[in-house]
Design a protein around this motif. Structure first.
Motif, PDB file in Angstrom:
ATOM      1  N   LEU A 190       0.745  -1.120   0.098  1.00 44.12           N
ATOM      2  CA  LEU A 190      -0.094  -0.128   0.234  1.00 44.12           C
ATOM      3  C   LEU A 190       0.614   1.440  -0.179  1.00 44.12           C
ATOM      4  N   PHE A 191       2.231   1.445   0.611  1.00 39.81           N
ATOM      5  CA  PHE A 191       2.795   2.420   0.606  1.00 39.81           C
ATOM      6  C   PHE A 191       3.171   2.312  -1.089  1.00 39.81           C
ATOM      7  N   CYS A 192       4.260   1.454  -1.228  1.00 34.17           N
ATOM      8  CA  CYS A 192       4.507   2.128  -2.453  1.00 34.17           C
ATOM      9  C   CYS A 192       3.523   1.985  -3.457  1.00 34.17           C
ATOM     10  N   TYR A 193       1.712   1.328  -3.569  1.00 38.00           N
ATOM     11  CA  TYR A 193       1.587   1.710  -4.396  1.00 38.00           C
ATOM     12  C   TYR A 193       0.394   3.331  -4.903  1.00 38.00           C
ATOM     13  N   LYS A 194       0.722   4.343  -3.964  1.00 37.06           N
ATOM     14  CA  LYS A 194       0.479   5.834  -3.244  1.00 37.06           C
ATOM     15  C   LYS A 194       1.517   6.228  -4.477  1.00 37.06           C
ATOM     16  N   ARG A 195       2.815   5.667  -4.731  1.00 42.87           N
ATOM     17  CA  ARG A 195       4.011   6.623  -5.281  1.00 42.87           C
ATOM     18  C   ARG A 195       4.052   5.839  -5.934  1.00 42.87           C
ATOM     19  N   SER A 196       4.030   6.754  -7.495  1.00 42.59           N
ATOM     20  CA  SER A 196       3.879   6.718  -8.799  1.00 42.59           C
ATOM     21  C   SER A 196       5.063   5.375  -9.443  1.00 42.59           C
ATOM     22  N   HIS A 197       6.014   6.155  -8.992  1.00 43.73           N
ATOM     23  CA  HIS A 197       7.413   5.437  -9.258  1.00 43.73           C
ATOM     24  C   HIS A 197       7.460   4.300  -8.844  1.00 43.73           C
ATOM     25  N   LEU A 198       6.544   3.401  -7.671  1.00 45.31           N
ATOM     26  CA  LEU A 198       6.941   2.306  -6.556  1.00 45.31           C
ATOM     27  C   LEU A 198       5.695   1.321  -7.075  1.00 45.31           C
ATOM     28  N   HIS A 199       5.180   2.176  -8.071  1.00 50.13           N
ATOM     29  CA  HIS A 199       4.241   0.843  -8.597  1.00 50.13           C
ATOM     30  C   HIS A 199       3.889  -0.487  -8.958  1.00 50.13           C
ATOM     31  N   ALA A 200       5.460  -0.617  -9.697  1.00 50.82           N
ATOM     32  CA  ALA A 200       5.072  -1.385 -10.484  1.00 50.82           C
ATOM     33  C   ALA A 200       5.335  -2.965  -9.410  1.00 50.82           C
ATOM     34  N   LEU A 201       6.269  -1.851  -8.270  1.00 53.21           N
ATOM     35  CA  LEU A 201       6.473  -2.635  -7.465  1.00 53.21           C
ATOM     36  C   LEU A 201       5.882  -2.846  -6.442  1.00 53.21           C
ATOM     37  N   ALA A 202       5.040  -1.685  -6.235  1.00 52.99           N
ATOM     38  CA  ALA A 202       3.537  -2.673  -5.465  1.00 52.99           C
ATOM     39  C   ALA A 202       2.704  -3.882  -5.870  1.00 52.99           C
ATOM     40  N   LEU A 203       3.037  -3.291  -7.500  1.00 50.45           N
ATOM     41  CA  LEU A 203       1.444  -4.214  -7.533  1.00 50.45           C
ATOM     42  C   LEU A 203       2.077  -6.374  -7.311  1.00 50.45           C
ATOM     43  N   ALA A 204       4.105  -6.132  -7.214  1.00 49.69           N
ATOM     44  CA  ALA A 204       4.849  -7.512  -6.664  1.00 49.69           C
ATOM     45  C   ALA A 204       4.339  -7.266  -5.166  1.00 49.69           C
ATOM     46  N   ILE A 205       4.603  -6.555  -4.755  1.00 48.47           N
ATOM     47  CA  ILE A 205       4.389  -7.025  -2.966  1.00 48.47           C
ATOM     48  C   ILE A 205       3.342  -7.845  -3.638  1.00 48.47           C
ATOM     49  N   ALA A 206       2.502  -6.840  -3.450  1.00 48.89           N
ATOM     50  CA  ALA A 206       0.526  -7.434  -3.307  1.00 48.89           C
ATOM     51  C   ALA A 206       0.575  -8.660  -3.925  1.00 48.89           C
ATOM     52  N   SER A 207       1.045  -8.499  -5.018  1.00 53.77           N
ATOM     53  CA  SER A 207       0.890 -10.452  -5.379  1.00 53.77           C
ATOM     54  C   SER A 207       1.291 -11.488  -4.512  1.00 53.77           C
ATOM     55  N   SER A 208       2.235 -11.010  -3.181  1.00 54.94           N
ATOM     56  CA  SER A 208       2.639 -12.071  -2.892  1.00 54.94           C
ATOM     57  C   SER A 208       1.826 -12.621  -1.373  1.00 54.94           C
ATOM     58  N   CYS A 209       0.773 -10.780  -1.648  1.00 53.32           N
ATOM     59  CA  CYS A 209      -0.581 -10.655  -0.563  1.00 53.32           C
ATOM     60  C   CYS A 209      -1.270 -11.175  -0.692  1.00 53.32           C
ATOM     61  N   SER A 210      -2.146 -11.253   1.042  1.00 53.16           N
ATOM     62  CA  SER A 210      -3.598 -12.331   0.924  1.00 53.16           C
ATOM     63  C   SER A 210      -4.275 -11.127   0.350  1.00 53.16           C
ATOM     64  N   GLU A 211      -5.357 -10.891   0.156  1.00 51.63           N
ATOM     65  CA  GLU A 211      -6.808 -10.421  -0.130  1.00 51.63           C
ATOM     66  C   GLU A 211      -6.985  -9.636   1.728  1.00 51.63           C
ATOM     67  N   ARG A 212      -6.996 -10.720   1.909  1.00 53.09           N
ATOM     68  CA  ARG A 212      -7.055 -10.375   3.818  1.00 53.09           C
ATOM     69  C   ARG A 212      -7.146  -9.150   4.284  1.00 53.09           C
ATOM     70  N   ASP A 213      -5.711  -9.667   3.931  1.00 48.60           N
ATOM     71  CA  ASP A 213      -5.050  -8.807   4.549  1.00 48.60           C
ATOM     72  C   ASP A 213      -4.625  -7.069   4.098  1.00 48.60           C
ATOM     73  N   LEU A 214      -3.909  -7.129   2.551  1.00 46.72           N
ATOM     74  CA  LEU A 214      -4.541  -5.382   1.579  1.00 46.72           C
ATOM     75  C   LEU A 214      -5.999  -5.031   2.328  1.00 46.72           C
ATOM     76  N   ILE A 215      -6.940  -5.241   2.378  1.00 45.08           N
ATOM     77  CA  ILE A 215      -7.942  -5.057   2.503  1.00 45.08           C
ATOM     78  C   ILE A 215      -8.521  -4.424   4.457  1.00 45.08           C
ATOM     79  N   TYR A 216      -8.401  -5.617   4.928  1.00 49.94           N
ATOM     80  CA  TYR A 216      -7.423  -4.554   5.886  1.00 49.94           C
ATOM     81  C   TYR A 216      -6.714  -3.919   6.516  1.00 49.94           C
ATOM     82  N   PHE A 217      -5.578  -3.704   6.086  1.00 49.23           N
ATOM     83  CA  PHE A 217      -4.430  -2.407   5.733  1.00 49.23           C
ATOM     84  C   PHE A 217      -4.810  -0.913   4.993  1.00 49.23           C
ATOM     85  N   GLY A 218      -5.893  -1.648   3.534  1.00 48.67           N
ATOM     86  CA  GLY A 218      -6.591  -0.646   2.619  1.00 48.67           C
ATOM     87  C   GLY A 218      -7.284  -0.448   2.443  1.00 48.67           C
TER      88      GLY A 218
END
Length: 132
Positions: free
Chosen positions: A48-76
């Protein structure tokens, strides 16, 4: 559950700056190894931290692909849900994502030609300048 607003108001990176830099510079295989060493809660917050920074968008997607949906929804909240969905989409190539744009062409001709400026004084202007 946190709201999307709560997740974005806390602007602190959940991992050390050195680790974030290593992740940014890592190739896809190295990134997965680095991400695997981060706790699941911190990983979701980092995505989520990386996702809100345009230059880190690809990194955010790569990290999020290893996260559970539950965790991402809980924190974001909704943003976490969107990030989860985006991270599960097939990767788009750069050419495919820009194929709708017209190609840029550059002119080979000079833009304009101007006549040289000739600055001539009238006798009247010179005499006025001397008397002043």
């Amino acid at each position: 559950m946190f709201s999307s607003r709560d997740a974005f108001e806390n602007d602190a990176c959940p991992v050390a700056d050195d680790l974030l830099g290593q992740m940014y510079r890592a190739n896809p295989n190295g990134l997965s190894l680095l991400v695997a060493n981060v706790a699941s809660d911190d990983r979701a917050r980092l995505a989520l931290f990386c996702y809100k920074r345009s230059h880190l968008h690809a990194l955010a997607l790569a990290i999020a692909s290893s996260c559970s949906e539950r965790d991402l929804i809980y924190f974001g909240g909704r943003v976490g849900s969107t990030l989860y969905a985006l991270s599960r989409e097939p990767a788009r190539t750069t050419a495919a994502s820009h194929s709708h744009r017209k190609p840029i062409t550059l002119s080979t001709k000079p833009l304009a030609s101007f006549a040289p400026i000739v600055d001539e004084f009238d006798d009247e202007d010179v005499s006025d300048a001397v008397t002043v």
